[in-house]
Design a protein around this motif. Structure first.
Motif, PDB file in Angstrom:
ATOM      1  N   ARG A 170     -45.603 -23.936  15.553  1.00  0.00           N
ATOM      2  CA  ARG A 170     -45.826 -24.285  14.143  1.00  0.00           C
ATOM      3  C   ARG A 170     -45.264 -23.208  13.212  1.00  0.00           C
ATOM      4  O   ARG A 170     -44.701 -23.512  12.178  1.00  0.00           O
ATOM      5  N   ARG A 171     -45.407 -21.938  13.587  1.00  0.00           N
ATOM      6  CA  ARG A 171     -44.871 -20.857  12.750  1.00  0.00           C
ATOM      7  C   ARG A 171     -43.350 -20.856  12.756  1.00  0.00           C
ATOM      8  O   ARG A 171     -42.726 -20.581  11.738  1.00  0.00           O
ATOM      9  N   ILE A 172     -42.750 -21.155  13.906  1.00  0.00           N
ATOM     10  CA  ILE A 172     -41.285 -21.228  13.974  1.00  0.00           C
ATOM     11  C   ILE A 172     -40.786 -22.379  13.111  1.00  0.00           C
ATOM     12  O   ILE A 172     -39.821 -22.245  12.361  1.00  0.00           O
ATOM     13  N   ALA A 221     -42.100 -23.649  10.506  1.00  0.00           N
ATOM     14  CA  ALA A 221     -42.441 -23.543   9.090  1.00  0.00           C
ATOM     15  C   ALA A 221     -41.233 -23.153   8.237  1.00  0.00           C
ATOM     16  O   ALA A 221     -41.203 -23.438   7.043  1.00  0.00           O
ATOM     17  N   LEU A 222     -40.234 -22.516   8.823  1.00  0.00           N
ATOM     18  CA  LEU A 222     -39.086 -22.040   8.055  1.00  0.00           C
ATOM     19  C   LEU A 222     -37.854 -22.930   8.181  1.00  0.00           C
ATOM     20  O   LEU A 222     -36.786 -22.573   7.691  1.00  0.00           O
ATOM     21  N   GLY A 223     -37.977 -24.056   8.841  1.00  0.00           N
ATOM     22  CA  GLY A 223     -36.850 -24.971   8.966  1.00  0.00           C
ATOM     23  C   GLY A 223     -37.067 -25.929  10.123  1.00  0.00           C
ATOM     24  O   GLY A 223     -37.926 -25.700  10.969  1.00  0.00           O
ATOM     25  N   ARG A 227     -33.620 -23.580  15.598  1.00  0.00           N
ATOM     26  CA  ARG A 227     -34.109 -23.737  14.229  1.00  0.00           C
ATOM     27  C   ARG A 227     -32.939 -23.645  13.264  1.00  0.00           C
ATOM     28  O   ARG A 227     -32.137 -22.727  13.317  1.00  0.00           O
ATOM     29  N   GLY A 241     -32.248 -22.639   9.990  1.00  0.00           N
ATOM     30  CA  GLY A 241     -32.832 -21.858   8.906  1.00  0.00           C
ATOM     31  C   GLY A 241     -31.864 -21.668   7.767  1.00  0.00           C
ATOM     32  O   GLY A 241     -30.678 -21.982   7.870  1.00  0.00           O
ATOM     33  N   PRO A 242     -32.320 -21.122   6.657  1.00  0.00           N
ATOM     34  CA  PRO A 242     -31.438 -20.903   5.515  1.00  0.00           C
ATOM     35  C   PRO A 242     -30.358 -19.865   5.786  1.00  0.00           C
ATOM     36  O   PRO A 242     -29.268 -19.939   5.239  1.00  0.00           O
ATOM     37  N   GLU A 243     -30.624 -18.905   6.673  1.00  0.00           N
ATOM     38  CA  GLU A 243     -29.650 -17.858   6.955  1.00  0.00           C
ATOM     39  C   GLU A 243     -28.733 -18.180   8.126  1.00  0.00           C
ATOM     40  O   GLU A 243     -27.664 -17.619   8.248  1.00  0.00           O
ATOM     41  N   THR A 275     -42.171 -14.725  17.104  1.00  0.00           N
ATOM     42  CA  THR A 275     -41.672 -15.764  16.198  1.00  0.00           C
ATOM     43  C   THR A 275     -40.317 -15.378  15.596  1.00  0.00           C
ATOM     44  O   THR A 275     -39.865 -16.024  14.662  1.00  0.00           O
ATOM     45  N   ARG A 276     -39.693 -14.363  16.150  1.00  0.00           N
ATOM     46  CA  ARG A 276     -38.334 -13.978  15.739  1.00  0.00           C
ATOM     47  C   ARG A 276     -37.344 -14.602  16.718  1.00  0.00           C
ATOM     48  O   ARG A 276     -37.589 -14.618  17.925  1.00  0.00           O
TER      49      ARG A 276
END
Length: 143
Positions: free
Chosen positions: A30-32, A34-36, A57, A59-61, A73-74
């Motif tokens: 869920r934490r992963i 959350a950012l995409g 994931r 992600g924005p980056e 979670t990295r």
């Protein structure tokens, strides 16, 4: 303490350990996410014959790859969005447990071939659309 009581205690402790591990996996996923958006995929690094199952994931980056069984979670692997190019699906037959009829794509960057990804066909189109859209903050003041 009898053998039966000791067995019951060990079984209860084992069940609690399994439940705690499952809860950790659920909270981590869920934490992963959350950012995409995330999807199941497999990665094969250059020079390695084996596919490794994980989570991808968007992600924005950039694209982040997470091991399925990790606790952090990295992302273990991160490919920046600005310099990333992906190939069309390759004709290579890919067999990865957990992925239904995956297609293999190659990731390329300024340094050359970065990795191969095995994703389901719908996920390929999602990654392609994500990559071809403008990165956040780029070209916002274009006249």
């Amino acid at each position: 303490m009898s053998t039966l009581q000791l067995t019951e205690i060990l079984l209860a402790a084992g069940c609690l350990l399994v439940l705690a591990w499952l809860a950790l996996i659920l909270v981590r996923r869920r934490r992963i996410g959350a950012l995409g958006p995330i999807a199941l995929c497999a990665v094969r690094l250059p020079g390695r014959p084996r596919w490794r199952l994980g989570l991808l994931r968007l992600g924005p980056e950039g694209l982040g790859w997470f091991s399925v069984t990790g606790v952090t979670t990295r992302p273990r692997l991160l490919w920046p969005r600005d310099d990333l190019e992906i190939s069309t699906p390759q004709d290579e037959q890919v067999s990865v447990p957990g992925l239904e009829r995956p297609v293999a794509i190659s990731l390329h960057g300024p340094a050359g071939h970065l990795a191969d990804l095995a994703v389901e066909r719908q996920v390929y189109f999602t990654v392609r659309s994500w990559l071809e859209s403008a990165p956040p903050g780029h070209g916002v003041n274009v006249a």
